[in-house]
Design an enzyme around this catalytic site. Structure first.
Site, PDB file in Angstrom:
ATOM      1  N   CYS A  81       0.940  -1.033   0.109  1.00 25.39           N
ATOM      2  CA  CYS A  81      -0.183  -0.108   0.070  1.00 25.39           C
ATOM      3  C   CYS A  81       0.802   1.378  -0.048  1.00 25.39           C
ATOM      4  CB  CYS A  81      -1.041  -0.192   1.229  1.00 25.39           C
ATOM      5  SG  CYS A  81      -2.616   1.148   1.124  1.00 25.39           S
ATOM      6  N   HIS A 167      -3.437  -4.566   0.522  1.00 18.71           N
ATOM      7  CA  HIS A 167      -2.748  -5.266   1.576  1.00 18.71           C
ATOM      8  C   HIS A 167      -2.807  -6.707   1.474  1.00 18.71           C
ATOM      9  CE1 HIS A 167      -2.410  -1.771   4.042  1.00 18.71           C
ATOM     10  NE2 HIS A 167      -3.526  -1.202   3.282  1.00 18.71           N
ATOM     11  N   GLU A 169      -1.400  -9.057   3.466  1.00 21.07           N
ATOM     12  CA  GLU A 169      -1.795  -9.390   5.090  1.00 21.07           C
ATOM     13  C   GLU A 169      -3.015  -9.612   5.371  1.00 21.07           C
ATOM     14  OE1 GLU A 169      -0.760  -4.934   5.686  1.00 21.07           O
ATOM     15  OE2 GLU A 169      -0.638  -6.396   3.992  1.00 21.07           O
TER      16      GLU A 169
END
Length: 186
Positions: A81, A167, A169
């Site tokens: 990001c 993202h 994650e």
């Protein structure tokens, strides 16, 4: 892992742990820029730059310096990001503010197999941002796009430098796969 005050850094740390990799964790303010002199040996062999919640010039300076250092040493770096955005800016690209902030799951079309994503033409990802990379520097290629951003996955043409506007994650198995592929780079 460089934490730029992202609320998702704990998720990132959990995934890297689950993948079986050890890592150093540092907040951006703990990066000692004077230790990144070109004559010094790096204390790391890969870097992941997290997203960020709020902008600041000190976050920008620490991350931009680290990008330049990794670039000069050909050290693999993954920007997530904001991390993707600062890579593009540092290497000569530009950003644009989105008409409305994005905070939702979306699909990214993968244009070609690459070091981060292979064998898939479409992945499901989580996005949370107000800006996106609008103009790429000549050294970066876009290999992933969505309806809100034409540059969702970035790769350097000659160096192990990568960026995801989204993202990974918090993007489920597709995101975990991206992080695993990055961590597996020699």
């Amino acid at each position: 892992i460089v934490d730029n005050n992202s609320p998702f850094t704990p998720n990132l740390r959990d995934i890297i742990n689950d993948l079986g990799y050890s890592y150093d964790y540092k907040r951006y303010s703990e990066i000692k820029l004077e230790e990144l002199g070109f004559e010094n040996l790096p204390w790391f062999n890969k870097v992941i730059l997290s997203g960020r919640k709020i902008g600041s010039s000190s976050i920008n300076m620490a991350n931009s310096t680290l990008v330049k250092y990794c670039y000069s040493r050909t050290i693999p770096i993954l920007g997530i990001c904001y991390g993707c955005q600062i890579i593009a800016l540092t290497l000569g690209g530009s950003l644009r503010r989105l008409e409305a902030p994005v905070k939702d799951y979306d699909h990214v079309t993968v244009k070609c197999d690459n070091a981060l994503v292979f064998g898939k033409q479409r992945i499901r990802v989580f996005k949370s941002h107000k800006f996106c990379v609008s103009r790429l520097p000549a050294c970066l290629d876009s290999v992933g796009e969505s309806q809100t951003c034409p540059n969702e996955i970035l790769l350097h043409r000659d160096k192990p430098i990568f960026g995801t506007q989204f993202h990974p994650e918090v993007s489920g198995m597709d995101g975990k796969s991206i992080l695993a592929n990055f961590m597996a780079l020699a």
